[in-house]
Every structure is written in C-alpha cells, then in structure tokens.
Design a protein around this motif. Sequence first.
Motif, mmCIF file in Angstrom:
data_model
loop_
_atom_site.group_PDB
_atom_site.id
_atom_site.type_symbol
_atom_site.label_atom_id
_atom_site.label_comp_id
_atom_site.label_asym_id
_atom_site.label_seq_id
_atom_site.Cartn_x
_atom_site.Cartn_y
_atom_site.Cartn_z
ATOM 1 N N ARG A 133 5.164 -6.791 -7.557
ATOM 2 C CA ARG A 133 3.675 -6.730 -6.131
ATOM 3 C C ARG A 133 3.014 -6.474 -5.479
ATOM 4 N N GLU A 174 3.549 -2.878 -6.097
ATOM 5 C CA GLU A 174 1.892 -2.636 -7.196
ATOM 6 C C GLU A 174 1.156 -2.215 -5.296
ATOM 7 N N ALA A 175 0.699 -3.418 -5.084
ATOM 8 C CA ALA A 175 -0.011 -3.477 -3.774
ATOM 9 C C ALA A 175 0.093 -2.020 -2.550
ATOM 10 N N ASN A 176 1.324 -1.719 -2.472
ATOM 11 C CA ASN A 176 1.767 -0.463 -1.882
ATOM 12 C C ASN A 176 1.212 0.790 -2.766
ATOM 13 N N ASN A 196 -1.996 5.091 -2.959
ATOM 14 C CA ASN A 196 -3.493 5.556 -4.206
ATOM 15 C C ASN A 196 -4.965 6.046 -3.197
ATOM 16 N N ALA A 197 -5.410 4.745 -2.996
ATOM 17 C CA ALA A 197 -6.411 4.627 -2.070
ATOM 18 C C ALA A 197 -6.298 5.836 -1.215
ATOM 19 N N THR A 230 -1.135 0.836 -4.828
ATOM 20 C CA THR A 230 -2.423 0.587 -4.837
ATOM 21 C C THR A 230 -2.838 1.368 -3.393
ATOM 22 N N SER A 273 3.229 2.865 3.262
ATOM 23 C CA SER A 273 3.153 3.049 1.463
ATOM 24 C C SER A 273 4.749 3.011 1.287
#
Length: 149
Positions: free
Chosen positions: A125, A128-130, A135-136, A132, A10
């Motif tokens: 985007r 932003e996906a990375n 964080n997960a 997310t 990520s």
Amino acid sequence: MAFLSSFDISASGMSAQRLRMDIASENIANMDTTRTEGGGAYKRKLVSFQSYETRSFQDVLKSARDGRGIASRKAGVRVSAITEDDREMQKVYNPEHPDADEDGYVTLSNVDVLKETVDSMAAYRSYEANVTALNAMKLMAQKALEIGR
C-alpha cells in the motif's frame, strides 16, 4: 528545482518499500528453516527506515551561484538497518528431528506468517501511494509545460 525533488522522494520510498516486501517474502520462505549457516533456526528480519536530506555546503554554494536559491537538495527515505528479531524462538518436542537437542526439542523460527502478510500488505500500500504521488507529479509537470503553448 524544488519540484523535481518530489520525484526523488517518491522514488526512494518505492525502493524502500520494495526492499521491505523482499524481506517479508524472505521471512515467509524461511519460516520452516531449523538450521542456518550461522547455526540455529532462522530469525525473522526487520527493516528500519530513516528519512534523509542531502544538502552539502558545496550544493548550497552552487545553487546560490547559479541563481537557484538554496532550495536545491535531495530528500527521501532509506533503509537504515536490517536487524534480526529478538523475540523468543518456539521449541517443539520432536526427538526424531535431525536438529533436535539432547532433550528432544527442536527450535523453530520466530516468523509469524500473519505478521509477515500484514507487513507485506502495508508495504504494498505504501508503494502504491508513492506510485500515485509520482504519477500526480508527472501530470502536474505535463500540465505546466502545456501552459507555454
């Protein structure tokens, strides 16, 4: 630990997408440049990505010796090249322009603001996906640590 390599993936994706946004911004900032240090109009820059996985023999040997198995490796994405776009440059008739050729034509940049906007939106985007995913993974690690309580 194989779980920690997810953070590397990520983080490398976020770094690559940040550079992609920087290049798109540079393209937009220079779209009206008709004279560069190399001569001629500014040419649009493109970013190419490449996946990677580092797993040297020494790393595998150390992992096996330490009882961690052979899963210890780093993986992710990196920028493989920043190249100039070879698309045709636009010529506009303007004999008063200081960069006009002997026929009165000025060569303009091949940067299209719409393409750059779409490219920067896609990079945002992906970034932003990375974030997310990062964080997960962080939340999963925190929950795993709470199991031992």
